[in-house]
Design a protein around this motif. Structure first.
Motif, PDB file in Angstrom:
ATOM      1  N   TYR A 178       1.066  -1.239  -0.022  1.00 26.63           N
ATOM      2  CA  TYR A 178      -0.130  -0.034   0.036  1.00 26.63           C
ATOM      3  C   TYR A 178       0.833   1.068   0.105  1.00 26.63           C
ATOM      4  O   TYR A 178       0.651   2.071  -0.895  1.00 26.63           O
TER       5      TYR A 178
ATOM      6  N   ARG B 250       0.994   3.474  -3.243  1.00 27.81           N
ATOM      7  CA  ARG B 250       0.471   4.983  -3.221  1.00 27.81           C
ATOM      8  C   ARG B 250       1.543   6.023  -3.356  1.00 27.81           C
ATOM      9  O   ARG B 250       1.054   7.244  -4.042  1.00 27.81           O
TER      10      ARG B 250
ATOM     11  N   ASP C  47     -10.895  10.256  -1.358  1.00 25.42           N
ATOM     12  CA  ASP C  47     -10.127  10.575  -0.126  1.00 25.42           C
ATOM     13  C   ASP C  47      -9.223   9.623   0.418  1.00 25.42           C
ATOM     14  O   ASP C  47      -9.437   8.273   0.233  1.00 25.42           O
ATOM     15  N   ARG C  48      -8.042   9.817   1.051  1.00 20.21           N
ATOM     16  CA  ARG C  48      -7.123   8.929   1.394  1.00 20.21           C
ATOM     17  C   ARG C  48      -7.816   7.896   2.304  1.00 20.21           C
ATOM     18  O   ARG C  48      -7.670   6.474   2.115  1.00 20.21           O
ATOM     19  N   HIS C  49      -8.646   8.095   3.280  1.00 18.90           N
ATOM     20  CA  HIS C  49      -9.214   7.146   4.121  1.00 18.90           C
ATOM     21  C   HIS C  49      -9.998   5.788   3.201  1.00 18.90           C
ATOM     22  O   HIS C  49     -10.295   4.807   3.398  1.00 18.90           O
ATOM     23  N   HIS C  50     -10.879   6.586   2.382  1.00 18.44           N
ATOM     24  CA  HIS C  50     -11.626   5.869   1.325  1.00 18.44           C
ATOM     25  C   HIS C  50     -10.754   4.865   0.478  1.00 18.44           C
ATOM     26  O   HIS C  50     -10.915   3.640   0.157  1.00 18.44           O
ATOM     27  N   GLU C  51      -9.599   5.550  -0.178  1.00 21.25           N
ATOM     28  CA  GLU C  51      -8.654   4.920  -0.884  1.00 21.25           C
ATOM     29  C   GLU C  51      -7.893   3.575  -0.304  1.00 21.25           C
ATOM     30  O   GLU C  51      -7.728   2.635  -0.979  1.00 21.25           O
ATOM     31  N   ALA C  52      -7.690   3.911   1.009  1.00 22.71           N
ATOM     32  CA  ALA C  52      -6.921   2.804   1.879  1.00 22.71           C
ATOM     33  C   ALA C  52      -7.987   1.995   2.174  1.00 22.71           C
ATOM     34  O   ALA C  52      -7.645   0.596   1.817  1.00 22.71           O
ATOM     35  N   ALA C  53      -9.270   2.135   2.503  1.00 17.03           N
ATOM     36  CA  ALA C  53     -10.325   1.027   2.604  1.00 17.03           C
ATOM     37  C   ALA C  53     -10.528   0.204   1.447  1.00 17.03           C
ATOM     38  O   ALA C  53     -10.193  -0.977   1.697  1.00 17.03           O
TER      39      ALA C  53
END
Length: 187
Positions: free
Chosen positions: A71, A75, A86-92
């Protein structure tokens, strides 16, 4: 000069144009190679020691460790100009897709061990280890890599050019590189 620029500057045409054109795939493959080594070291380290009776569990743990590394590298390097989330959405999304990839990675090992019975006491220890490596280390990796590249581009990092390039990466665009002559540019 960055590593990629150095390699591109020393690469002859037409290979240079091909590498520049498919730089994202090339970077993804390099990250994949690094994570494959991490997976193999952790997997075999665990299955030859504390998880000797649970090789699939050892493989899952190894893939999870490598996925975390993947990851960060994906990224910040492979897909650094892509985004759109958004970063949190991308990470999820990244870790959900990686979870599916873990399942795809272990399917060949499960098949090898529990359908073909390529495990001791049915076969010798060297045969078991070669089967684990071929089915889990190679076939599982190929299957999940193809899936991950497609899924990451489609859902995790869908928008090309969404984030600005960082640092000196001019060699990634042949028209801006001082190391790529005008007659070497990709049409």
């Amino acid at each position: 000069m960055a590593f990629v620029e150095t390699v591109l500057a020393k690469t002859p045409q037409p290979l240079r144009s091909l590498l520049i054109k498919h730089r994202e795939l090339l970077k993804f493959a390099i990250v994949g190679g690094i994570c494959w080594v991490i997976t193999m070291v952790v997997w075999y380290g665990l299955k030859w020691t504390i998880l000797a009776t649970k090789p699939v569990t050892a493989q899952v743990i190894a893939v999870i460790v490598a996925t975390i590394v993947s990851y960060v590298l994906s990224r910040e390097w492979s897909f650094r100009t892509r985004g759109g989330r958004d970063r949190h959405h991308e990470a999820a999304l990244f870790f959900i897709i990686a979870g599916f990839a873990v399942a795809l990675t272990v399917v060949p090992t499960l098949f090898s061990r529990y359908v073909l019975h390529l495990e001791t006491p049915y076969v010798s220890m060297p045969t078991q280890e070669v089967a684990d490596f071929i089915f889990g280390g190679i076939l599982g990796t190929i299957i999940q890599t193809i899936f991950r590249f497609w899924a990451f581009r489609k859902w995790v990092f869908p928008q090309e050019g969404a984030r600005a390039r960082k640092g000196n990466v001019s060699a990634l665009r042949p028209e801006d590189s001082p190391h790529v002559r005008a007659d070497d540019e990709v049409a």
